[in-house]
Write an enzyme that holds these catalytic residues in place. Structure first.
Site, PDB file in Angstrom:
ATOM      1  N   ASP A  22       0.864  -1.191   0.000  1.00 61.42           N
ATOM      2  CA  ASP A  22       0.000   0.000   0.000  1.00 61.42           C
ATOM      3  C   ASP A  22       0.901   1.243   0.000  1.00 61.42           C
ATOM      4  O   ASP A  22       2.118   1.141   0.175  1.00 61.42           O
ATOM      5  CB  ASP A  22      -0.908  -0.001   1.251  1.00 61.42           C
ATOM      6  CG  ASP A  22      -1.923   1.149   1.253  1.00 61.42           C
ATOM      7  OD1 ASP A  22      -2.393   1.548   0.175  1.00 61.42           O
ATOM      8  OD2 ASP A  22      -2.246   1.659   2.350  1.00 61.42           O
ATOM      9  N   GLY A  55      -3.886   8.359  -4.375  1.00 66.35           N
ATOM     10  CA  GLY A  55      -5.222   8.684  -4.892  1.00 66.35           C
ATOM     11  C   GLY A  55      -5.287   9.882  -5.819  1.00 66.35           C
ATOM     12  O   GLY A  55      -6.204   9.979  -6.635  1.00 66.35           O
ATOM     13  N   CYS A  86      -4.659  -2.050  -1.351  1.00 63.87           N
ATOM     14  CA  CYS A  86      -4.880  -0.672  -1.770  1.00 63.87           C
ATOM     15  C   CYS A  86      -5.846  -0.695  -2.944  1.00 63.87           C
ATOM     16  O   CYS A  86      -5.547  -1.305  -3.982  1.00 63.87           O
ATOM     17  CB  CYS A  86      -3.538  -0.070  -2.190  1.00 63.87           C
ATOM     18  SG  CYS A  86      -3.668   1.562  -2.917  1.00 63.87           S
ATOM     19  N   ASN A  87      -6.990  -0.030  -2.799  1.00 59.14           N
ATOM     20  CA  ASN A  87      -7.952  -0.007  -3.904  1.00 59.14           C
ATOM     21  C   ASN A  87      -7.439   0.793  -5.085  1.00 59.14           C
ATOM     22  O   ASN A  87      -7.675   0.440  -6.239  1.00 59.14           O
ATOM     23  CB  ASN A  87      -9.277   0.609  -3.437  1.00 59.14           C
ATOM     24  CG  ASN A  87     -10.021  -0.290  -2.500  1.00 59.14           C
ATOM     25  OD1 ASN A  87      -9.799  -0.278  -1.305  1.00 59.14           O
ATOM     26  ND2 ASN A  87     -10.910  -1.117  -3.034  1.00 59.14           N
ATOM     27  N   THR A  88      -6.741   1.885  -4.784  1.00 55.18           N
ATOM     28  CA  THR A  88      -6.244   2.737  -5.857  1.00 55.18           C
ATOM     29  C   THR A  88      -5.287   1.942  -6.749  1.00 55.18           C
ATOM     30  O   THR A  88      -5.340   2.044  -7.977  1.00 55.18           O
ATOM     31  CB  THR A  88      -5.531   3.968  -5.256  1.00 55.18           C
ATOM     32  OG1 THR A  88      -6.396   4.562  -4.288  1.00 55.18           O
ATOM     33  CG2 THR A  88      -5.197   4.989  -6.320  1.00 55.18           C
ATOM     34  N   CYS A 200     -11.449   2.268  -0.005  1.00 56.01           N
ATOM     35  CA  CYS A 200     -10.043   2.634   0.173  1.00 56.01           C
ATOM     36  C   CYS A 200      -9.636   1.954   1.478  1.00 56.01           C
ATOM     37  O   CYS A 200     -10.378   2.032   2.477  1.00 56.01           O
ATOM     38  CB  CYS A 200      -9.889   4.146   0.293  1.00 56.01           C
ATOM     39  SG  CYS A 200      -8.239   4.651   0.851  1.00 56.01           S
ATOM     40  N   THR A 201      -8.490   1.288   1.471  1.00 56.09           N
ATOM     41  CA  THR A 201      -8.122   0.483   2.640  1.00 56.09           C
ATOM     42  C   THR A 201      -7.766   1.337   3.858  1.00 56.09           C
ATOM     43  O   THR A 201      -7.695   0.829   4.972  1.00 56.09           O
ATOM     44  CB  THR A 201      -6.954  -0.460   2.299  1.00 56.09           C
ATOM     45  OG1 THR A 201      -5.860   0.331   1.798  1.00 56.09           O
ATOM     46  CG2 THR A 201      -7.376  -1.482   1.262  1.00 56.09           C
ATOM     47  N   HIS A 202      -7.557   2.626   3.650  1.00 55.65           N
ATOM     48  CA  HIS A 202      -7.341   3.516   4.796  1.00 55.65           C
ATOM     49  C   HIS A 202      -8.637   3.710   5.610  1.00 55.65           C
ATOM     50  O   HIS A 202      -8.589   3.985   6.806  1.00 55.65           O
ATOM     51  CB  HIS A 202      -6.871   4.899   4.338  1.00 55.65           C
ATOM     52  CG  HIS A 202      -5.396   4.998   4.049  1.00 55.65           C
ATOM     53  ND1 HIS A 202      -4.778   4.310   3.037  1.00 55.65           N
ATOM     54  CD2 HIS A 202      -4.412   5.726   4.645  1.00 55.65           C
ATOM     55  CE1 HIS A 202      -3.485   4.607   3.022  1.00 55.65           C
ATOM     56  NE2 HIS A 202      -3.238   5.476   3.991  1.00 55.65           N
TER      57      HIS A 202
HETATM   58  N1  DGL Z   1      -4.959   2.895   0.735  1.00 55.71           N
HETATM   59  C1  DGL Z   1      -5.205   3.384  -0.553  1.00 55.71           C
HETATM   60  C2  DGL Z   1      -6.425   2.857  -1.224  1.00 55.71           C
HETATM   61  O1  DGL Z   1      -6.931   1.834  -0.823  1.00 55.71           O
HETATM   62  C3  DGL Z   1      -4.537   4.574  -1.130  1.00 55.71           C
HETATM   63  C4  DGL Z   1      -4.527   5.848  -0.373  1.00 55.71           C
HETATM   64  C5  DGL Z   1      -3.696   6.905  -1.115  1.00 55.71           C
HETATM   65  O2  DGL Z   1      -2.467   6.748  -1.118  1.00 55.71           O
HETATM   66  O3  DGL Z   1      -4.290   7.822  -1.688  1.00 55.71           O
HETATM   67  O4  DGL Z   1      -6.913   3.417  -2.161  1.00 55.71           O
END
Ligand code: DGL
Length: 278
Positions: A22, A55, A86-88, A200-202
């Protein structure tokens, strides 16, 4: 006992492992779910802090970056499976990662299908980074699996920074979340939202605060448990048996963690930290 893996050219040790990749602390929300289901799996972390946040970056620069960093981190830690936490990154680079690596690659898919099955009001929100919200992959996912339900797309880049701040020990307040909550609940159709997909995994790291400050209770749905089940499936495919407890975790960062904040955020996994900055 030694096991041979059909997908890995390096063979496995008595401590099968996965690398969770990530841009930052989002890897932790995925790691907690994997640890819950598979306590004996050794978890390594590949954090591209040198290119955080993902993102808001352009696809043309982000895709090769993700493939290069994840590949070199996989080579460094020798993990059996790559988990793109990480979804992005998943919505952008899964095919390229699968082409570049001989190990299985597990990606995060926004929980559109389960949300479509569970919504009672036929309206749910999808909250993600700008990149994920605008991605063709996400649009196609909605077209294919939203099942005719109304989907409200909510870009929420500030939640990424708030999750990072929370893991550094800062308090996330109602005022911090107000703009995002406004975008979910006070937009056309927002009064009907009964589920928000945390794409988003955050974001699962802020579930308690989102729940506390939302104007009314809704379900906050993420894909962490599904990822853990997918990893479990791959371990079976690779015929990797887990010991009772995991081996030493490694925390690889693409840039120096000069103030030690990343190591602090990942402390619950007691990793050995190593910067790969050249
Ligand atoms: N954790 C991320 C996600 O799942 C990315 C966050 C980022 O760096 O913008 O999209």
């Amino acid at each position: 006992m030694q096991f041979e893996s059909a997908h890995s050219n390096k063979g496995s040790t008595e401590h099968p492992s996965a690398l969770i990749f990530d841009s930052g602390v989002g890897a932790i929300s995925i790691a907690r779910e994997i640890r819950r289901l598979l306590p004996g799996l050794t978890l390594h972390f590949g954090i591209d802090n040198g290119f955080y946040p993902y993102g808001t970056k352009r696809e043309e620069e982000l895709r090769p970056r993700i493939v290069a960093q994840a590949s070199r981190m996989m080579a460094r830690c020798g993990a059996d499976i790559l988990v793109v936490g990480c979804n992005t990154a998943s919505t952008l680079a899964l095919p390229q990662l699968r082409e570049a690596l001989s190990e299985p690659v597990v990606g995060v898919v926004p929980a559109v299908k389960p949300a479509a099955a569970a919504t009672k009001t036929r309206t749910f929100a999808l909250i993600a980074t700008e990149g994920t919200v605008n991605r063709n992959y996400t649009r196609e996912l909605i077209e294919q699996f939203a099942n005719g339900n109304r989907v409200i797309n909510v870009p929420a880049p500030e939640l990424v920074h708030l999750a990072e701040a929370k893991l550094r020990g800062e308090t996330v307040t109602a005022a911090d979340l107000e703009p995002v909550l406004h975008r979910i609940f006070h937009t056309a159709g927002g009064d009907k939202v009964d589920i928000a997909v945390l794409a988003c995994t955050h974001f699962p790291l802020l579930r308690d605060e989102l729940d506390r400050y939302a104007p009314r209770p809704i379900q906050w749905l993420d894909s962490g448990a599904a990822i853990a089940r997918r990893v479990q499936w791959w371990l079976g495919e690779l015929q990797l048996a887990l010991p009772a407890s995991p081996g030493q975790s490694q925390l690889l960062t693409s840039a120096a963690d000069s103030d030690g904040r990343i190591a602090l955020a990942f402390a619950e996994f007691a990793p050995r930290a190593q910067s790969m900055a050249s």
